[in-house]
Design a protein around this motif. Sequence first.
Motif, short mmCIF file in Angstrom:
data_model
loop_
_atom_site.label_atom_id
_atom_site.label_comp_id
_atom_site.label_asym_id
_atom_site.label_seq_id
_atom_site.Cartn_x
_atom_site.Cartn_y
_atom_site.Cartn_z
N ASP A 11 0.79 -1.21 0.00
CA ASP A 11 0.00 0.00 0.00
C ASP A 11 0.83 1.27 0.00
O ASP A 11 0.28 2.36 0.07
N LEU A 12 2.18 1.17 -0.05
CA LEU A 12 3.02 2.34 0.00
C LEU A 12 3.35 2.90 -1.37
O LEU A 12 4.08 3.87 -1.49
N VAL A 13 2.84 2.32 -2.44
CA VAL A 13 3.09 2.79 -3.79
C VAL A 13 1.76 2.97 -4.49
O VAL A 13 0.72 2.49 -4.04
N PRO A 14 1.74 3.68 -5.63
CA PRO A 14 0.48 3.85 -6.36
C PRO A 14 -0.15 2.50 -6.69
O PRO A 14 0.52 1.49 -6.83
N GLU A 15 -1.47 2.52 -6.85
CA GLU A 15 -2.20 1.28 -7.08
C GLU A 15 -1.82 0.62 -8.39
O GLU A 15 -1.89 -0.59 -8.53
N THR A 16 -1.42 1.40 -9.39
CA THR A 16 -1.14 0.84 -10.70
C THR A 16 0.29 1.17 -11.12
O THR A 16 0.64 2.34 -11.25
N LEU A 17 1.10 0.14 -11.31
CA LEU A 17 2.46 0.29 -11.83
C LEU A 17 2.59 -0.67 -13.01
O LEU A 17 3.18 -1.73 -12.89
N PRO A 18 2.04 -0.32 -14.15
CA PRO A 18 1.89 -1.28 -15.24
C PRO A 18 3.18 -1.83 -15.80
O PRO A 18 3.22 -2.95 -16.29
N ASP A 19 4.29 -1.05 -15.73
CA ASP A 19 5.52 -1.48 -16.38
C ASP A 19 6.52 -2.11 -15.43
O ASP A 19 7.56 -2.58 -15.85
N VAL A 20 6.22 -2.10 -14.16
CA VAL A 20 7.20 -2.56 -13.19
C VAL A 20 7.40 -4.08 -13.27
O VAL A 20 8.53 -4.56 -13.23
N ARG A 51 5.07 -13.19 -7.79
CA ARG A 51 3.84 -12.40 -7.90
C ARG A 51 4.14 -10.96 -8.30
O ARG A 51 3.38 -10.34 -9.06
N LEU A 52 5.27 -10.43 -7.81
CA LEU A 52 5.67 -9.08 -8.21
C LEU A 52 6.00 -9.03 -9.70
O LEU A 52 5.66 -8.07 -10.40
N GLU A 53 6.69 -10.07 -10.19
CA GLU A 53 7.13 -10.09 -11.59
C GLU A 53 5.98 -10.33 -12.56
O GLU A 53 6.09 -10.01 -13.75
N THR A 54 4.90 -10.89 -12.09
CA THR A 54 3.75 -11.15 -12.96
C THR A 54 2.64 -10.12 -12.77
O THR A 54 1.60 -10.20 -13.42
N GLY A 55 2.87 -9.14 -11.89
CA GLY A 55 1.89 -8.08 -11.70
C GLY A 55 0.73 -8.46 -10.80
O GLY A 55 -0.23 -7.69 -10.68
N ARG A 56 0.80 -9.62 -10.17
CA ARG A 56 -0.30 -10.03 -9.28
C ARG A 56 -0.18 -9.38 -7.91
O ARG A 56 -1.10 -9.46 -7.11
N ARG A 57 0.97 -8.72 -7.66
CA ARG A 57 1.15 -7.99 -6.41
C ARG A 57 1.98 -6.76 -6.70
O ARG A 57 2.92 -6.81 -7.50
N GLN A 58 1.63 -5.65 -6.07
CA GLN A 58 2.37 -4.41 -6.26
C GLN A 58 3.45 -4.29 -5.19
O GLN A 58 3.20 -4.55 -4.02
N PRO A 59 4.66 -3.87 -5.58
CA PRO A 59 5.74 -3.75 -4.60
C PRO A 59 5.60 -2.49 -3.76
O PRO A 59 5.10 -1.48 -4.23
N SER A 60 6.05 -2.57 -2.51
CA SER A 60 6.11 -1.39 -1.65
C SER A 60 7.34 -0.58 -2.01
O SER A 60 8.26 -1.05 -2.71
N LEU A 61 7.41 0.65 -1.50
CA LEU A 61 8.59 1.48 -1.74
C LEU A 61 9.85 0.84 -1.17
O LEU A 61 10.88 0.80 -1.86
N PRO A 62 9.84 0.32 0.08
CA PRO A 62 11.05 -0.36 0.56
C PRO A 62 11.47 -1.53 -0.33
O PRO A 62 12.66 -1.77 -0.52
N MET A 63 10.49 -2.25 -0.87
CA MET A 63 10.84 -3.37 -1.73
C MET A 63 11.43 -2.88 -3.05
O MET A 63 12.38 -3.47 -3.57
#
Length: 208
Positions: A11-20, A51-63
């Motif tokens: 929850d520490l980053v924007p809801e949508t990070l399409p290219d990450v 899950r981060l690499e497939t976009g199923r989970r959004q990374p936090s800023l620390p991550m």
Amino acid sequence: MSSSAGEPSPDLVPETLPDVAPRLRELRRRRGLTLEAAARRAGLSPAHLSRLETGRRQPSLPMLLALARIYGTTVSELLGEAAPERDPIVRAGRPEPVEADGWTYHQAGGPGRAMQALRVQVPYASRGDDLVRVHPGEEWLYVLQGRVRLVLGDAAHVLDPGDSAHFDSLTPHRITAASGRGAELLFVHTLLQSAAADLCLGGSAPRR
């Protein structure tokens, strides 16, 4: 939103990070890291990183910060933001030299880059001369003045002015002055998992 230990809330980053997500996967593969190895360095489970690499989970800023260090990039580049224009010229005397354990470091390259260039003054018989370093990356040095003793693994080499060395930093190594007046050398290294301010510079940071 709660999260498991070692896996911070998204929850520490924007809801949508399409290219990450695809960029994370691309950078990991470019570094030659398996999913398991990268997850271990980041303090994550392989399933979470997947899950981060497939976009199923959004990374936090620390991550994002942790992954940027691991992959040798910046959070801005991970997010697809244009990198600020860097001045290619480093003028003499700027920035000020930094001293640590008797060694004097003059920055000879631009900050924030994967390759760090320094002009280093090495005193004779300085504190910590028995310190052996092992870390990822490569190192190159060129002797300007004096003599340098370079220990690589079980082999010891004495370098005179004009001599140079280029080696893998995973080889246990130690650099000392071999002449009574000390030595001066040009030094270039890649430490992709370290912040530029921590590369051989400042305060209590261990020197090489």
